[in-house]
Design a protein around this motif. Structure first.
Motif, PDB file in Angstrom:
ATOM      1  N   ALA A 226      32.470   9.319  33.037  1.00 12.51           N
ATOM      2  CA  ALA A 226      31.076   9.703  33.281  1.00 12.51           C
ATOM      3  C   ALA A 226      30.993  11.037  34.008  1.00 12.51           C
ATOM      4  N   ILE A 227      31.927  11.277  34.932  1.00 12.57           N
ATOM      5  CA  ILE A 227      31.890  12.541  35.677  1.00 12.57           C
ATOM      6  C   ILE A 227      32.515  13.677  34.876  1.00 12.57           C
ATOM      7  N   LEU A 228      33.581  13.337  34.130  1.00 10.00           N
ATOM      8  CA  LEU A 228      34.292  14.369  33.369  1.00 10.00           C
ATOM      9  C   LEU A 228      33.398  15.059  32.340  1.00 10.00           C
ATOM     10  N   VAL A 229      32.509  14.276  31.715  1.00 10.72           N
ATOM     11  CA  VAL A 229      31.684  14.887  30.672  1.00 10.72           C
ATOM     12  C   VAL A 229      30.779  15.971  31.263  1.00 10.72           C
ATOM     13  N   HIS A 230      30.473  15.861  32.565  1.00 12.00           N
ATOM     14  CA  HIS A 230      29.680  16.923  33.191  1.00 12.00           C
ATOM     15  C   HIS A 230      30.552  18.103  33.555  1.00 12.00           C
TER      16      HIS A 230
ATOM     17  N   THR B 113      28.794  11.386  42.576  1.00 11.49           N
ATOM     18  CA  THR B 113      29.749  10.262  42.602  1.00 11.49           C
ATOM     19  C   THR B 113      29.075   8.980  43.064  1.00 11.49           C
ATOM     20  N   ILE B 114      28.374   9.076  44.180  1.00 10.18           N
ATOM     21  CA  ILE B 114      27.810   7.862  44.770  1.00 10.18           C
ATOM     22  C   ILE B 114      26.677   7.300  43.912  1.00 10.18           C
ATOM     23  N   PHE B 115      25.877   8.207  43.308  1.00  6.52           N
ATOM     24  CA  PHE B 115      24.831   7.749  42.392  1.00  6.52           C
ATOM     25  C   PHE B 115      25.428   7.037  41.193  1.00  6.52           C
ATOM     26  N   PHE B 116      26.460   7.647  40.652  1.00  9.73           N
ATOM     27  CA  PHE B 116      27.062   7.079  39.434  1.00  9.73           C
ATOM     28  C   PHE B 116      27.660   5.705  39.709  1.00  9.73           C
ATOM     29  N   ILE B 117      28.306   5.564  40.865  1.00 11.28           N
ATOM     30  CA  ILE B 117      28.877   4.244  41.201  1.00 11.28           C
ATOM     31  C   ILE B 117      27.770   3.193  41.209  1.00 11.28           C
ATOM     32  N   LEU B 118      26.677   3.547  41.859  1.00  7.19           N
ATOM     33  CA  LEU B 118      25.543   2.624  41.971  1.00  7.19           C
ATOM     34  C   LEU B 118      25.006   2.253  40.590  1.00  7.19           C
ATOM     35  N   ILE B 119      24.815   3.280  39.759  1.00 15.59           N
ATOM     36  CA  ILE B 119      24.229   3.028  38.443  1.00 15.59           C
ATOM     37  C   ILE B 119      25.165   2.192  37.584  1.00 15.59           C
TER      38      ILE B 119
ATOM     39  N   VAL C 267      31.876  -0.689  28.124  1.00 17.93           N
ATOM     40  CA  VAL C 267      31.242  -0.280  29.370  1.00 17.93           C
ATOM     41  C   VAL C 267      31.234   1.236  29.513  1.00 17.93           C
ATOM     42  N   THR C 268      32.332   1.879  29.137  1.00 19.41           N
ATOM     43  CA  THR C 268      32.415   3.329  29.300  1.00 19.41           C
ATOM     44  C   THR C 268      31.336   4.040  28.493  1.00 19.41           C
ATOM     45  N   VAL C 269      31.183   3.606  27.235  1.00 23.36           N
ATOM     46  CA  VAL C 269      30.186   4.262  26.387  1.00 23.36           C
ATOM     47  C   VAL C 269      28.793   4.085  26.984  1.00 23.36           C
ATOM     48  N   LEU C 270      28.476   2.849  27.359  1.00 22.65           N
ATOM     49  CA  LEU C 270      27.164   2.583  27.947  1.00 22.65           C
ATOM     50  C   LEU C 270      26.955   3.408  29.213  1.00 22.65           C
ATOM     51  N   ALA C 271      27.971   3.361  30.106  1.00 20.36           N
ATOM     52  CA  ALA C 271      27.836   4.019  31.397  1.00 20.36           C
ATOM     53  C   ALA C 271      27.700   5.523  31.231  1.00 20.36           C
ATOM     54  N   THR C 272      28.483   6.085  30.311  1.00 22.16           N
ATOM     55  CA  THR C 272      28.436   7.533  30.119  1.00 22.16           C
ATOM     56  C   THR C 272      27.053   7.973  29.648  1.00 22.16           C
ATOM     57  N   VAL C 273      26.509   7.250  28.671  1.00 20.72           N
ATOM     58  CA  VAL C 273      25.201   7.623  28.148  1.00 20.72           C
ATOM     59  C   VAL C 273      24.126   7.504  29.236  1.00 20.72           C
ATOM     60  N   PHE C 274      24.158   6.390  29.966  1.00 20.30           N
ATOM     61  CA  PHE C 274      23.136   6.175  30.992  1.00 20.30           C
ATOM     62  C   PHE C 274      23.226   7.209  32.107  1.00 20.30           C
ATOM     63  N   THR C 275      24.454   7.442  32.590  1.00 20.29           N
ATOM     64  CA  THR C 275      24.586   8.384  33.703  1.00 20.29           C
ATOM     65  C   THR C 275      24.263   9.799  33.243  1.00 20.29           C
ATOM     66  N   TYR C 276      24.574  10.089  31.966  1.00 21.00           N
ATOM     67  CA  TYR C 276      24.250  11.422  31.449  1.00 21.00           C
ATOM     68  C   TYR C 276      22.737  11.638  31.484  1.00 21.00           C
ATOM     69  N   LEU C 277      22.011  10.637  30.986  1.00 20.60           N
ATOM     70  CA  LEU C 277      20.550  10.752  30.976  1.00 20.60           C
ATOM     71  C   LEU C 277      20.008  10.837  32.397  1.00 20.60           C
ATOM     72  N   PHE C 278      20.595  10.024  33.292  1.00 24.10           N
ATOM     73  CA  PHE C 278      20.135  10.026  34.683  1.00 24.10           C
ATOM     74  C   PHE C 278      20.341  11.397  35.316  1.00 24.10           C
ATOM     75  N   GLN C 279      21.518  11.962  35.063  1.00 18.45           N
ATOM     76  CA  GLN C 279      21.815  13.297  35.605  1.00 18.45           C
ATOM     77  C   GLN C 279      20.810  14.322  35.084  1.00 18.45           C
TER      78      GLN C 279
ATOM     79  N   VAL D  59      19.117  16.481  38.148  1.00 16.37           N
ATOM     80  CA  VAL D  59      18.970  17.933  38.042  1.00 16.37           C
ATOM     81  C   VAL D  59      17.594  18.404  38.534  1.00 16.37           C
ATOM     82  N   PRO D  60      16.482  17.754  38.087  1.00 15.92           N
ATOM     83  CA  PRO D  60      15.178  18.204  38.587  1.00 15.92           C
ATOM     84  C   PRO D  60      15.041  18.108  40.109  1.00 15.92           C
ATOM     85  N   PHE D  61      15.651  17.092  40.718  1.00 14.06           N
ATOM     86  CA  PHE D  61      15.544  16.934  42.171  1.00 14.06           C
ATOM     87  C   PHE D  61      16.695  17.579  42.927  1.00 14.06           C
TER      88      PHE D  61
END
Lengths: 292, 190
Positions: free
Chosen positions: B119-123, B73-79, B47-59, B64-66
């Protein structure tokens, strides 16, 4: 502020719709009967049926025609009947059983070779010179079975394990954990039980216990039904044969046993044993098969 | 060499459980038996690997553009929650054997702080995608290591005589504290 709320809301809606679509596309068709069967089982996951848990047994009894519906000993005949109806199999006769302790070490004044202060479990005590008791086939009373019992049917009193027959479901968990194999499952309506599990020779038993089996073979010789045999050097009563022969022998084995370790059913156990009734379920051919 | 250091740092020095104190809930809840602990650890890696990759791309491509980074935090929880639900359904349909071994653990870690933490730490650490991917593997492998060690200890403890009030979670917390202290010894390595 507004933008944050709207964007979060939008993300929520997108995620929800993705999940909604996915749950349709990726829906797995489960046998609807599985849930019903699982609910019908007691849910203690005791493993008495020989499967990994109630759900494993439920799916086996549904999918494998060879698995009988009366394997659940915790549920007894009631559950067997329900499962038979749900799966369309013949229930067979589930003779209710009960766990039974083959040891009378307090009565026999079994001495202690040493005091044991190690890990307080029977399995641990067994590793130290075969246990603290002089008899190597005695109940240590350290309660491995009590801890293992999923139904709180056992307790320790005077260094001996006791079994509450009304709570015991004969799942056999205690039988599997006892390192001395002094517990066994017997039919609730057994007429005679052996209260010793020693495999030693007569002299060795006489030295350590006043009521141990000395393997004299008197019961074997006397039994008119030939229901008593020596299995692994210890007396074994085949309760099926014994029950089939009936009471016409006047329990001659009990009378002749010089050590008085063959005894009739304990009054407690009789009180708790449900009246045994032969299975009255319909024959296999009359039951409509749900799988058709 | 850098990757090697990243792995050593994430598994031992900055162990997600024992040095950063994230994910204590499954750590104490699923560490009674080694088999369960290994299953849990494997599910966390997955789950961590999947979540990290997805949230990274989402960020990178949405937040970032918006200019929505402050809602991270709240976006990542949702995703992550939606992702794990989706993965569970997907596995159930497509890879039943994997679902059987990981399935019961997946709902447990839908909103787990170890997963969110990575997911947050990598940022925070400003990694790129590839390093984030490696870091998420290493951090969750550290989780697996810690929970399996803990399960080994607790299997032994199950045989000990412990005062009733200390059995279970209290004793588990003390063990976690002692393990955390011993992992502090790795701090001097890098």
């Amino acid at each position: 502020m507004i933008f944050a709320v709207v964007s979060l809301f939008a993300l929520g809606v997108v995620m929800a719709s993705v999940l909604a679509v996915a749950s349709r596309l990726l829906a797995v068709e489960e046998d609807p009967r599985l849930e019903v069967v699982v609910d019908a089982l007691p849910g203690a996951n005791c493993g008495g049926c020989g499967f990994a848990g109630c759900e494993a047994y439920a799916s086996a009894v549904l999918n494998d025609p060879a698995i009988e519906p009366n394997k659940c000993c915790a549920g007894g005949p009631d559950v067997a009947k329900v499962l038979a109806e749900l799966t369309g199999k013949a229930a067979g006769s589930a003779d209710p059983q009960v766990a039974f302790r083959r040891c009378l070490k307090t009565e026999g004044n079994v001495a202690k070779n040493f005091d044991y202060f190690g890990i307080m479990s029977c399995a641990g005590a067994k590793l130290v010179l075969g246990g603290p008791d002089a008899c190597k086939y005695s109940c240590f009373g350290l309660g491995d079975c009590v801890r293992a019992c999923p139904f709180d049917a056992m307790w320790i009193e005077d260094d001996l394990v006791h079994i509450a027959p009304d709570k015991c479901t004969s799942c056999g968990t205690c039988v599997r954990v006892c390192p001395n194999s002094i517990l066994e499952l017997i039919p609730r309506r057994s007429r005679v039980m052996v209260f010793c599990s020693s495999q030693d020779k007569g002299k060795a038993v006489r030295d350590v216990c006043e009521v141990g089996c000395i393997s004299c073979g008197m019961c074997i010789k006397q039994c008119p039904a030939k229901a008593i045999t020596l299995v692994d050097e210890r007396i074994h009563i085949d309760h099926k044969i014994c029950l089939a022969y009936g009471p016409s022998c006047n329990e001659v084995c009990v009378e002749k046993c010089p050590r008085k370790i063959l005894r009739c059913l304990h009054p407690d156990m009789i009180a708790a044993a449900p009246d045994f009734q032969p299975a009255t379920f319909p024959e296999e051919s009359h039951v409509p098969n749900l799988q058709d | 060499m850098e990757i090697f250091l990243l792995f050593i740092s994430a598994i031992f020095v900055n162990n997600i459980l024992l040095a950063q104190y994230l994910g204590n809930c499954p750590y104490l809840g699923c560490s009674k038996e080694k088999g369960v602990a290994i299953g849990m650890g494997a599910a966390v890696i997955f789950v961590t690997v999947l979540a990290t990759v997805f949230t990274y791309l989402f960020q990178q491509y949405v937040m970032v553009p918006f200019q929505l980074e402050y809602l991270q935090t709240i976006f990542f929880i949702l995703i992550i929650a939606a992702l794990v639900q989706f993965v569970e359904m997907f596995l159930k349909k497509m890879v039943p054997p994997l679902y059987k071994s990981l399935g019961i653990f997946l709902p447990l870690i839908t909103t787990n702080c170890a997963v969110l933490g990575v997911a947050i730490l990598v940022h925070r650490l400003e990694f790129d995608l590839w390093t984030s991917f490696l870091y998420s593997i290493a951090a969750s492998a550290g989780f697996l290591l810690a929970i399996v060690l803990m399960a080994g200890i607790r299997e032994r403890l199950a045989l000990c005589r412990i005062p009733r009030s200390m059995q279970g979670i209290p004793n588990g917390l003390i063990m976690a504290g002692i393990m955390s202290l011993s992992f502090l010894a790795f701090k001097g390595m890098i």
